[in-house]
Design a protein around this motif. Structure first.
Motif, PDB file in Angstrom:
ATOM      1  N   TYR A 173      74.044 -15.622  -0.354  1.00 61.50           N
ATOM      2  CA  TYR A 173      74.120 -15.344   1.088  1.00 61.50           C
ATOM      3  C   TYR A 173      74.232 -13.847   1.359  1.00 61.50           C
ATOM      4  O   TYR A 173      73.782 -13.370   2.400  1.00 61.50           O
ATOM      5  N   PHE A 184      80.616 -19.808   3.030  1.00 67.07           N
ATOM      6  CA  PHE A 184      80.205 -20.185   1.680  1.00 67.07           C
ATOM      7  C   PHE A 184      80.479 -19.090   0.662  1.00 67.07           C
ATOM      8  O   PHE A 184      80.843 -19.367  -0.469  1.00 67.07           O
ATOM      9  N   HIS A 242      76.213  -5.920  11.720  1.00 68.33           N
ATOM     10  CA  HIS A 242      76.382  -7.050  12.620  1.00 68.33           C
ATOM     11  C   HIS A 242      75.291  -7.140  13.670  1.00 68.33           C
ATOM     12  O   HIS A 242      75.047  -8.192  14.225  1.00 68.33           O
ATOM     13  N   PHE A 247      77.570 -18.109   7.452  1.00 64.74           N
ATOM     14  CA  PHE A 247      77.350 -18.633   6.092  1.00 64.74           C
ATOM     15  C   PHE A 247      78.000 -17.730   5.056  1.00 64.74           C
ATOM     16  O   PHE A 247      78.622 -18.216   4.108  1.00 64.74           O
ATOM     17  N   VAL A 248      77.833 -16.415   5.212  1.00 64.56           N
ATOM     18  CA  VAL A 248      78.420 -15.478   4.251  1.00 64.56           C
ATOM     19  C   VAL A 248      79.932 -15.676   4.204  1.00 64.56           C
ATOM     20  O   VAL A 248      80.536 -15.754   3.127  1.00 64.56           O
ATOM     21  N   LEU A 261      70.774 -12.749   1.316  1.00 64.57           N
ATOM     22  CA  LEU A 261      70.139 -13.177   2.567  1.00 64.57           C
ATOM     23  C   LEU A 261      70.484 -12.194   3.693  1.00 64.57           C
ATOM     24  O   LEU A 261      69.596 -11.741   4.435  1.00 64.57           O
ATOM     25  N   LYS A 306      65.836 -12.448  14.144  1.00 60.92           N
ATOM     26  CA  LYS A 306      67.171 -12.998  13.890  1.00 60.92           C
ATOM     27  C   LYS A 306      67.261 -14.445  14.372  1.00 60.92           C
ATOM     28  O   LYS A 306      67.842 -15.304  13.713  1.00 60.92           O
ATOM     29  N   TYR A 362      67.847  -9.687   5.865  1.00 53.56           N
ATOM     30  CA  TYR A 362      67.725  -9.589   7.320  1.00 53.56           C
ATOM     31  C   TYR A 362      68.058  -8.177   7.782  1.00 53.56           C
ATOM     32  O   TYR A 362      67.400  -7.617   8.652  1.00 53.56           O
ATOM     33  N   VAL A 366      71.910  -8.652  11.420  1.00 50.53           N
ATOM     34  CA  VAL A 366      71.952  -9.883  10.624  1.00 50.53           C
ATOM     35  C   VAL A 366      72.254 -11.038  11.586  1.00 50.53           C
ATOM     36  O   VAL A 366      73.150 -10.927  12.415  1.00 50.53           O
ATOM     37  N   PRO A 367      71.490 -12.138  11.508  1.00 55.22           N
ATOM     38  CA  PRO A 367      71.724 -13.258  12.425  1.00 55.22           C
ATOM     39  C   PRO A 367      73.146 -13.793  12.331  1.00 55.22           C
ATOM     40  O   PRO A 367      73.727 -13.819  11.239  1.00 55.22           O
ATOM     41  N   GLY A 368      73.705 -14.225  13.461  1.00 53.71           N
ATOM     42  CA  GLY A 368      75.060 -14.758  13.486  1.00 53.71           C
ATOM     43  C   GLY A 368      75.242 -15.921  12.531  1.00 53.71           C
ATOM     44  O   GLY A 368      76.278 -16.036  11.861  1.00 53.71           O
ATOM     45  N   LEU A 369      74.229 -16.767  12.443  1.00 55.49           N
ATOM     46  CA  LEU A 369      74.307 -17.927  11.550  1.00 55.49           C
ATOM     47  C   LEU A 369      74.514 -17.488  10.103  1.00 55.49           C
ATOM     48  O   LEU A 369      75.351 -18.033   9.380  1.00 55.49           O
ATOM     49  N   VAL A 370      73.769 -16.452   9.696  1.00 62.23           N
ATOM     50  CA  VAL A 370      73.880 -15.945   8.319  1.00 62.23           C
ATOM     51  C   VAL A 370      75.264 -15.335   8.099  1.00 62.23           C
ATOM     52  O   VAL A 370      75.872 -15.517   7.037  1.00 62.23           O
ATOM     53  N   SER A 428      66.349 -17.692  12.392  1.00 57.81           N
ATOM     54  CA  SER A 428      67.260 -18.255  11.385  1.00 57.81           C
ATOM     55  C   SER A 428      67.719 -19.657  11.797  1.00 57.81           C
ATOM     56  O   SER A 428      68.069 -20.471  10.944  1.00 57.81           O
ATOM     57  N   LEU A 435      70.844 -22.714  19.954  1.00 54.31           N
ATOM     58  CA  LEU A 435      70.938 -23.914  19.116  1.00 54.31           C
ATOM     59  C   LEU A 435      70.647 -25.174  19.933  1.00 54.31           C
ATOM     60  O   LEU A 435      69.948 -26.088  19.479  1.00 54.31           O
ATOM     61  N   LEU A 460      77.259 -22.070  16.870  1.00 48.61           N
ATOM     62  CA  LEU A 460      76.798 -21.941  15.483  1.00 48.61           C
ATOM     63  C   LEU A 460      77.826 -22.492  14.497  1.00 48.61           C
ATOM     64  O   LEU A 460      77.481 -22.847  13.367  1.00 48.61           O
ATOM     65  N   PRO A 502      77.431 -18.582  -4.344  1.00 48.97           N
ATOM     66  CA  PRO A 502      77.135 -18.500  -2.907  1.00 48.97           C
ATOM     67  C   PRO A 502      77.239 -17.089  -2.347  1.00 48.97           C
ATOM     68  O   PRO A 502      76.454 -16.698  -1.500  1.00 48.97           O
TER      69      PRO A 502
END
Lengths: 242, 228
Positions: A197, B76, B62, B72-73, A200, A165, A204, B65-69, A168, A74, B171, A193
């Motif tokens: 998500y 949100f 795990h 979010f899951v 999403l 990944k 991935y 899937v990207p850590g950011l997603v 993202s 990041l 993140l 949501p």
């Protein structure tokens, strides 16, 4: 979830394309593929620099690799967001900045894979080449690298999964890729949501799982091919969360 | 001197606050992840095919899937499934931190459990047979004989995961946790002193990363010495 796919599936897949710029999953894959293609030659240079006997070069390469490995991606993305316009003028788009960040990040990690590949070759290879009178560049170009790179194919390909990944994070600087598309869809629906998500995450998962499966198939084939020759196959470096 | 970013009123405190939150998030998730990973590894080592399948799916989710997603899951998405009072409770009790901690814990636990599993595989089978013949139950064998040795074998890999988890705490900024990256972004937004702000952030992250690597190598050396 099915209704979200029906209404917004196309946006998640390709973004506004062909009416607008490419986005969604297609952009994710394009970004990852470009980053892999550009980082690969750079990673070879980094790997060679790391094993160089010229100490200053090896030091610089080590500094680069250790710095990148100590920073979160990041932060590298934010650095790119700030630095790329300084290098390339004001109208550079966010996609290029993200590509820059990914290349800087992945070249360091892949450089270590290359280094491991070179180091793990039996030293008899270099000695034999030297005894035959080859120069150092010749030894690397025609003896060490071809073997090392072949052994590294699975690790390099695993890096593609990591890259998919890592794209993202492009969401952070507003690149229209898969995560960003989902964020927009969620903004339009507002009340679902978990479905958005969840979808999403599943996307991935499916892509990266299948890619990973493909990589292990290739790995097995290479292992089989190499098992007779006694060469060391570099272990896949998959444990590298974003 | 007074033109340095950190010398401006309040900014040093802001940075320290961010560092504190980062440290808290990292510490909480690391400890919890190690516990969860140990449990997952122990359960996976039993002969229950169903448990093995469920844990394998957990790990694959795990890893792919990207850590950011994942964050979010949890932040949100998941609250939508919970009863109203729970949602309200989460909102009142720093839900951002809580959800980020849960997501990071599970994310790190999945990777750590893989490391522990390969650590466990490298413990010779005589160890568990001897423990069983001494009358240890399965749980006791796991807890006193197998897991400590697995932990030792997996130490280098766990150090890598620790570093990855530390970096992944950044993140949490994306859902509004006021950690280090968040603090630096705030400084940057308020002063437009981008270069300085990012330099400060980079120094902080690098310093802690190196500290973690150093701690890991000290631990590895100690463990190597205690090995007969």
């Amino acid at each position: 979830m099915i209704d979200i796919l029906r209404d917004y599936g196309l946006i998640l897949l390709v973004g506004q394309y062909p009416q607008g710029p490419l986005g969604g999953l297609a952009m994710t894959l394009v970004l990852a593929a470009l980053a892999l293609i550009i980082s690969f030659p750079l990673a070879i240079l980094v790997g060679l620099a790391r094993v160089s006997t010229w100490v200053p070069l090896a030091r610089v390469a080590a500094f680069y690799v250790h710095t990148v490995r100590g920073l979160p991606l990041l932060l590298v993305v934010f650095w790119a967001y700030f630095l790329v316009p300084l290098i390339g003028g004001k109208d550079i788009n966010a996609t290029l900045m993200m590509l820059f960040a990914l290349v800087v990040y992945e070249s360091a990690y892949m450089g270590e894979i290359v280094r491991a590949g070179i180091v793990s070759l039996p030293s008899g290879q270099t000695q034999a080449a030297r005894a035959l009178g080859l120069t150092t560049p010749q030894i690397f170009a025609s003896v060490v690298l071809p073997q090392a790179l072949f052994n590294m194919i699975p690790s390099i390909l695993s890096q593609f999964v990591v890259l998919v990944k890592n794209t993202s994070l492009a969401y952070v600087i507003g690149v229209d890729e898969l995560t960003n598309a989902a964020y927009q869809v969620n903004g339009q629906l507002l009340t679902k949501p978990f479905e958005v998500y969840g979808l999403l995450a599943i996307s991935y998962f499916v892509i990266c799982y299948l890619l990973g499966r493909g990589v292990s198939l290739i790995e097995k084939r290479i292992m089989k091919k190499r098992s007779g020759s006694g060469a060391v196959v570099v272990a896949a470096v998959r444990n590298q969360p974003a | 001197m007074e033109d340095l970013l950190l010398a401006r009123p309040g900014y040093f405190a802001l940075l320290l606050h961010g560092l504190g939150i980062t440290a808290k998030l990292f510490a909480v998730s690391w400890v919890a992840a190690l516990v969860v990973a140990s449990l997952l590894t122990a359960i996976r080592a039993t002969s229950s095919k169903i448990a093995q399948g469920v844990i394998a799916l957990f790990v694959e989710y795990h890893r792919n899937v990207p850590g950011l997603v994942q964050i979010f899951v949890w932040y949100f998405g998941v609250p939508q499934l919970l009863p109203r009072d729970w949602q309200r409770w989460i909102n009142r009790n720093d839900g951002e931190f809580l959800m980020a901690a849960i997501a990071l814990t599970l994310y790190a636990a999945a990777y750590m459990s893989e490391d522990l599993r390969s650590g466990l595989r490298s413990v010779s089978s005589g160890q568990s047979q001897a423990a069983r013949s001494l009358g240890f139950t399965y749980t006791q064998t796991m807890r006193f004989i197998l897991l400590p040795q697995a932990l030792r074998n997996a130490l280098p890999a766990l150090v890598n995961q620790t570093l990855a988890l530390f970096k992944a705490t950044s993140l949490a900024m994306m859902i509004g946790v006021a950690e280090l990256m968040h603090a630096v972004r705030q400084m940057e937004n308020e002063t437009y002193r981008t270069f300085e702000a990012f330099i400060v952030a980079s120094i902080c992250y690098l310093a802690i990363s190196y500290l973690l690597i150093y701690a890991g190598s000290v631990a590895s050396k100690r463990v190597a010495m205690s090995k007969r």
